[in-house]
Structure formats: C-alpha cells, structure tokens
Write a protein that holds these residues in place. Structure first.
Motif, PDB file in Angstrom:
ATOM      1  N   UNK A   1     -10.035  -1.966   6.646  1.00  0.00           N
ATOM      2  CA  UNK A   1      -9.417  -2.337   7.919  1.00  0.00           C
ATOM      3  C   UNK A   1      -7.928  -1.985   7.944  1.00  0.00           C
ATOM      4  N   UNK A   2      -7.224  -2.304   6.870  1.00  0.00           N
ATOM      5  CA  UNK A   2      -5.786  -2.059   6.848  1.00  0.00           C
ATOM      6  C   UNK A   2      -5.471  -0.577   6.965  1.00  0.00           C
ATOM      7  N   UNK A   3      -6.299   0.270   6.350  1.00  0.00           N
ATOM      8  CA  UNK A   3      -6.007   1.701   6.369  1.00  0.00           C
ATOM      9  C   UNK A   3      -6.639   2.400   7.578  1.00  0.00           C
ATOM     10  N   UNK A   4      -7.923   2.160   7.805  1.00  0.00           N
ATOM     11  CA  UNK A   4      -8.597   2.853   8.910  1.00  0.00           C
ATOM     12  C   UNK A   4      -8.283   2.221  10.263  1.00  0.00           C
ATOM     13  N   UNK A   5      -8.192   0.888  10.308  1.00  0.00           N
ATOM     14  CA  UNK A   5      -7.964   0.210  11.572  1.00  0.00           C
ATOM     15  C   UNK A   5      -6.508   0.096  11.952  1.00  0.00           C
ATOM     16  N   UNK A   6      -5.663  -0.278  10.981  1.00  0.00           N
ATOM     17  CA  UNK A   6      -4.250  -0.522  11.286  1.00  0.00           C
ATOM     18  C   UNK A   6      -3.334   0.615  10.871  1.00  0.00           C
ATOM     19  N   UNK A   7      -3.872   1.600  10.137  1.00  0.00           N
ATOM     20  CA  UNK A   7      -3.055   2.755   9.773  1.00  0.00           C
ATOM     21  C   UNK A   7      -2.090   2.510   8.644  1.00  0.00           C
ATOM     22  N   UNK A   8      -2.313   1.497   7.818  1.00  0.00           N
ATOM     23  CA  UNK A   8      -1.455   1.264   6.659  1.00  0.00           C
ATOM     24  C   UNK A   8      -1.619   2.419   5.671  1.00  0.00           C
ATOM     25  N   UNK A   9      -0.541   2.742   4.974  1.00  0.00           N
ATOM     26  CA  UNK A   9      -0.639   3.685   3.877  1.00  0.00           C
ATOM     27  C   UNK A   9      -1.235   3.012   2.650  1.00  0.00           C
ATOM     28  N   UNK A  10      -1.673   3.790   1.663  1.00  0.00           N
ATOM     29  CA  UNK A  10      -2.269   3.196   0.459  1.00  0.00           C
ATOM     30  C   UNK A  10      -1.339   2.235  -0.273  1.00  0.00           C
ATOM     31  N   UNK A  11      -0.041   2.577  -0.374  1.00  0.00           N
ATOM     32  CA  UNK A  11       0.878   1.706  -1.086  1.00  0.00           C
ATOM     33  C   UNK A  11       1.045   0.381  -0.363  1.00  0.00           C
ATOM     34  N   UNK A  12       1.224   0.419   0.952  1.00  0.00           N
ATOM     35  CA  UNK A  12       1.373  -0.824   1.715  1.00  0.00           C
ATOM     36  C   UNK A  12       0.098  -1.671   1.608  1.00  0.00           C
ATOM     37  N   UNK A  13      -1.050  -0.992   1.591  1.00  0.00           N
ATOM     38  CA  UNK A  13      -2.311  -1.723   1.430  1.00  0.00           C
ATOM     39  C   UNK A  13      -2.355  -2.427   0.079  1.00  0.00           C
ATOM     40  N   UNK A  14      -1.984  -1.702  -0.977  1.00  0.00           N
ATOM     41  CA  UNK A  14      -1.987  -2.313  -2.303  1.00  0.00           C
ATOM     42  C   UNK A  14      -1.046  -3.496  -2.391  1.00  0.00           C
ATOM     43  N   UNK A  15       0.140  -3.379  -1.810  1.00  0.00           N
ATOM     44  CA  UNK A  15       1.102  -4.483  -1.848  1.00  0.00           C
ATOM     45  C   UNK A  15       0.620  -5.674  -1.023  1.00  0.00           C
ATOM     46  N   UNK A  16      -0.165  -5.409   0.010  1.00  0.00           N
ATOM     47  CA  UNK A  16      -0.692  -6.503   0.824  1.00  0.00           C
ATOM     48  C   UNK A  16      -1.577  -7.426  -0.013  1.00  0.00           C
ATOM     49  N   UNK A  17      -2.315  -6.852  -0.954  1.00  0.00           N
ATOM     50  CA  UNK A  17      -3.219  -7.650  -1.779  1.00  0.00           C
ATOM     51  C   UNK A  17      -2.523  -8.317  -2.968  1.00  0.00           C
ATOM     52  N   UNK A  18      -1.244  -8.048  -3.143  1.00  0.00           N
ATOM     53  CA  UNK A  18      -0.543  -8.614  -4.298  1.00  0.00           C
ATOM     54  C   UNK A  18      -0.627 -10.143  -4.351  1.00  0.00           C
ATOM     55  N   UNK A  19      -0.445 -10.874  -3.230  1.00  0.00           N
ATOM     56  CA  UNK A  19      -0.566 -12.340  -3.316  1.00  0.00           C
ATOM     57  C   UNK A  19      -1.933 -12.805  -3.811  1.00  0.00           C
ATOM     58  N   UNK A  20      -2.999 -12.137  -3.386  1.00  0.00           N
ATOM     59  CA  UNK A  20      -4.342 -12.518  -3.823  1.00  0.00           C
ATOM     60  C   UNK A  20      -4.489 -12.361  -5.325  1.00  0.00           C
ATOM     61  N   UNK A  21      -4.099 -11.206  -5.844  1.00  0.00           N
ATOM     62  CA  UNK A  21      -4.264 -10.940  -7.275  1.00  0.00           C
ATOM     63  C   UNK A  21      -3.371 -11.838  -8.116  1.00  0.00           C
ATOM     64  N   UNK A  22      -2.124 -12.032  -7.685  1.00  0.00           N
ATOM     65  CA  UNK A  22      -1.209 -12.866  -8.457  1.00  0.00           C
ATOM     66  C   UNK A  22      -1.689 -14.317  -8.489  1.00  0.00           C
ATOM     67  N   UNK A  23      -2.147 -14.821  -7.343  1.00  0.00           N
ATOM     68  CA  UNK A  23      -2.632 -16.209  -7.293  1.00  0.00           C
ATOM     69  C   UNK A  23      -3.864 -16.387  -8.174  1.00  0.00           C
ATOM     70  N   UNK A  24      -4.794 -15.439  -8.110  1.00  0.00           N
ATOM     71  CA  UNK A  24      -5.997 -15.510  -8.956  1.00  0.00           C
ATOM     72  C   UNK A  24      -5.605 -15.535 -10.432  1.00  0.00           C
ATOM     73  N   UNK A  25      -4.731 -14.618 -10.833  1.00  0.00           N
ATOM     74  CA  UNK A  25      -4.321 -14.554 -12.228  1.00  0.00           C
ATOM     75  C   UNK A  25      -3.544 -15.778 -12.668  1.00  0.00           C
ATOM     76  N   UNK A  26      -2.643 -16.280 -11.811  1.00  0.00           N
ATOM     77  CA  UNK A  26      -1.836 -17.446 -12.171  1.00  0.00           C
ATOM     78  C   UNK A  26      -2.709 -18.680 -12.368  1.00  0.00           C
ATOM     79  N   UNK A  27      -3.700 -18.850 -11.496  1.00  0.00           N
ATOM     80  CA  UNK A  27      -4.621 -19.984 -11.654  1.00  0.00           C
ATOM     81  C   UNK A  27      -5.403 -19.845 -12.949  1.00  0.00           C
TER      82      UNK A  27
END
Length: 494
Positions: free
Chosen positions: A327-353
C-alpha cells in the motif's frame, strides 16, 4: 525476533533463533579445541544477521520487483513466502545435520548454499526463476542457522557465554528493523542501475568473506556419537513439505485464478498429507525412532495452545508487513527507503519487548500475551482507520505501528519463553524446534492469507482502492488478534 533466556535455558524464536540445544548440557563446556572463539562469534553472528535480514529486506523491494519483472500478485507472494517455506520445513533437519556431521562443517555448507542462492536471486530474469532460488536461499538458511546457537553453547561457558548470548539476542531483535531500512537504501540507491537486485547481491561478497574466515579461523568440532545415531526422518520431512506446499500454493494462486477446482483438491490433499504425517510420526515414535516432531511434545502441558498462539501471532506480523508495504509503495507512492523507515517503530517495539519483558514483575507474566493481543487488535484497527481515507496517516500511523509491534512482541516472546520453561529437559530441543517451525509456518500463512485478502480488495491500485484493501485487511488482522485471545484464557477445570 525474540529474547533469549539465560545461558541455563533453551529457547528458540524467529528466523534466527533455532533448535540447536539438543547438545547444550548446562554441565558440559562443549568443544574447546584450538581456534579463535572471538572470530567464531563474529562469523556466526554475521551469518545469522545476513540470513535474518534477507527474510525482511525483500518486503520493501516488492513493489519494484512487481513492476520490473511484471510479477503477478501471487508471484510476488511466493517471492516473499518461498524463503520461509523451505526454511520452516527444513529447520529441524538442519539442526540434526549439524549434530550428526559437525556444526562448523554444516554451518559453512549452509553459508555457501545461501551465498550461491543470493547470487542467483540477484541475477534472476523472471519471477519463476526468482521464486525458485528464494526456495534455495531458505534451504541454505535452514542448514546454517541451527548451528549458530549450538556453536555458541559449545564454545563458551560462564560469563563469556552470557555475553555471547546477549549479542545473539541483539542480532535477532535488530534484524527486521535493519533489514527494512537496508532494503530501502539499496533499492533507492539503484546501484549500477541494478534496481532491486542489490538486496540479494549484497550477500555475495559478505558470504564469500565469511566463508574464507570460517575455513581459516573457526575451530573444528566433531559430532557426538550419541547424536550421530539419530535419524533424519526423511519420510516425515517429505510428508510435511508436501502438506505445506499444497496449502501455500493453493492459497497464493487460488484468489488470482478464481478458486478453480484444483485449488480445493489441493487443500483436501493437504489435509490428507497432514494426517498421514501425524500418523507416521506417532508410529515412528512408538518404534523408538526419532520423529521430526515428537508426539509427546505436542501433548505437553501448554504446548498445543502455544503452537496456535505463536502461529497466529507470526501470521499477523507477516500480513501487516506485506499489505502495508504494497500500500505504501503502490498506493501512496512511497519510495523503498521511506517505506522501510515507516516500519521502524514496529520492529523496534517488537525487539524491545522481546529483550525486556522478563524485567516486569513475574506476577504479570501470565497476563502479558492477553494484553499484547488486545493491544495488537486495537493497533490493527487503528492502522486501517488512519489510512482509510487514502492519506498517509501522519504521525498517527507511526503511533499505531508502534503499538502493533509492542502488542505482537508481548504475545510472542512471553509465550515462547514460558512454554519452553515448562517443558521437561529431555524434550526441550524438540519443543524448541516445534515452536520455531510453527512460527515460520505462521509467517508464510500470513503472507498467503492476508496478502491474498489485500490484493483482492485493493482493486485497481489507486490510493483510494489500495486504502480500502488495507482497511479490510486491518479489520481481518484485528479480528484474528481478538480470536487469538482464546488461546491464552485458561481452560475450565472439571
């Protein structure tokens, strides 16, 4: 991604935390031959990090792969899921190969296969070729990664082992976050005009360097005579692999082809193969053999419910990653880097827990999975709401993704740790393998089920239609999280 307990226990989680503890006797210092243990730790952890990163790095390259290879939605799902399918099916067999033939030797063999497959993925000129070599990549990871924990436990003891396991945990926790960001950087950079290909080709020089260092610097080890006698259970492996393939391929291709008759026949065959696998494993155990999954482990207190919970949790994790990446890339036109950074909170929270849940008061531990699943349900629904209108969600998107990662982490890590702590020591390795394999099967199920759901609802790929696909998928994810609470609630006693 998950936490590792103290060196006195056995654990397994996520793509890199694997069942290598069948020989991890707390009173045994393991192989202490000549070699350089510092180099060994660097080599095996870099190999582990590379394989973990590769299971996530492709997520942010999916939109580019779809465009350049003209991949169908089902083909794209198989590019993502192919790695996980072969990894999940071959994981326990990879652990047994290490015990039979030597962990160093098998680690290097798996690393060589993974590196070669990465090269071939990067050179692929079509979707079918890329899918095939993603399966080979997963096989290389399944051979390589089970040896990492075994090598650490056989090489280190005391405080050194505790430090090594701490670094092992850090690699697990950071792999997803860094994978998404590295993938975005590589695709955005378009190195040498190679577009998405560097996400695979970057493994080649690293893998070759690790192979050279491993051959020269890793201490040689010899398998234990008792472990060499354990069979590989090839019939069980074939039955499990066939059942998984029948389910996954039908689920991935069925929606795109309008659910023809062959897909339903394939689902039926999957059920038959699963029953045949369970029956064969039970008979093998009664004859005193070494089944791929020991039936006694499946009957252990809490294990069946943990299997269901971990599978559902990882399915939700894979579903939200794939649907939102598209969705972020095809629907909203985000670039790959911006898409990856968008998921950073999810990954960091999962790892921190995963790294810190044990610090909470022990009386809270039993309630953490319930709280995590409810938090995840709210976060998934919130994700759909903030994106429903076709906008980018602003800061609210990062907030709900942070909550989703934390919720999934609370559902996953305490379940894993508490379940393994309650398993009898002689069954710890089999339980570890079962729960790890379940996690991987959950990931590929999530890609197949939620990926198909998003693609069916996203329609023409405009921002509005893609947002509708995310809304429907988010509601399905929230419903799954609420349903998974039933795997946590205690059963009534008669």
């Amino acid at each position: 991604m998950s936490t590792i307990p103290s060196p006195r226990t056995t654990s397994a989680a996520g793509p890199g935390e694997v069942p290598g503890s069948s020989e991890a006797d707390p009173t045994d210092n393991g192989a202490r031959g000549p070699g350089r243990p510092g180099w060994l730790l660097l080599i095996v952890l870099l190999g582990q990090f590379m394989a973990i990163l590769d299971s996530f790095v492709v997520n942010v390259a999916t939109a580019t792969i779809r465009t350049e290879l003209r991949a169908s939605g089902s083909g794209l799902q198989l590019v993502v899921a192919g790695y996980t399918i072969s990894y999940a099916v071959l994981l326990i067999t990879g652990a047994r190969l290490g015990a039979r033939h030597g962990h160093r030797r098998v680690f290097l063999a798996g690393l060589a296969l993974f590196t070669l497959a990465s090269l071939l993925c990067g050179l692929a000129d079509g979707t079918g070729v890329l899918i095939a070599f993603r399966f080979v990549q997963g096989a290389g990871a399944a051979v390589m990664l089970p040896q990492v924990l075994s090598l650490i436990q056989r090489t280190y003891d005391g405080p050194a082992r505790a430090r090594a396991l701490g670094l092992f945990s850090a690699v697990i926790a950071s792999g997803a976050a860094i994978g998404m960001i590295v993938g975005g950087l590589l695709v955005d950079a378009d190195l040498f005009g190679w577009s998405w290909r560097p996400v695979f080709l970057v493994n080649v020089p690293i893998g070759l360097l690790l192979l050279l260092l491993g051959v020269r610097l890793m201490p040689r080890d010899e398998p234990r005579a008792g472990e060499r006698a354990r069979g590989l259970d090839l019939p069980g492996l074939v039955l499990l692999a066939a059942a998984v393939m029948c389910f996954t391929v039908s689920m991935v291709l069925g929606e795109e082809q309008g659910w023809p008759l062959w897909t339903w026949l394939s689902f039926a065959l999957c059920a038959v193969l699963a029953a045949a696998f369970a029956g064969y494993e039970a008979r093998l155990a009664r004859r005193g053999g070494a089944p791929l999954i020991a039936p006694v482990v499946l009957r252990a207190p809490g294990v069946p419910r943990a299997v269901a919970r971990l599978g559902l949790t990882m399915a939700m994790n894979a579903g939200v990653l794939l649907s939102l990446s598209l969705h972020l890339q095809s629907g909203l036109g985000f670039g790959p880097l911006r898409t990856g950074l968008t998921f950073l909170p999810t990954a960091v929270a999962f790892g921190a827990v995963g790294l810190n849940w044990r610090r909470l008061p022990e009386r809270w531990h039993a309630a953490l999975p319930t709280a995590g699943l409810l938090l995840a349900a709210v976060s998934f629904a919130g994700t759909g709401l903030v994106l429903r209108g076709g906008g980018d969600g602003g800061l609210w998107l990062y907030a709900v993704l942070l909550g989703g990662g934390g919720g999934l982490g609370l559902a996953f890590s305490p379940t894993l740790g508490r379940t393994l702590a309650g398993v009898r020591p002689e069954h710890a390795a089999d339980a570890s393998g079962l729960l790890t394999t379940t996690s991987q099967l959950g990931l590929l199920t999530g890609v197949a089920v939620y990926g198909a759901g998003y693609l069916a609802e996203a329609g023409g790929g405009t921002a509005v239609s893609s947002a509708h696909g995310v809304w429907v998928t988010s509601l399905a994810l929230a419903g799954t999280a609420v349903a998974a609470v039933g795997t946590v609630l205690p059963r009534r006693r008669r």
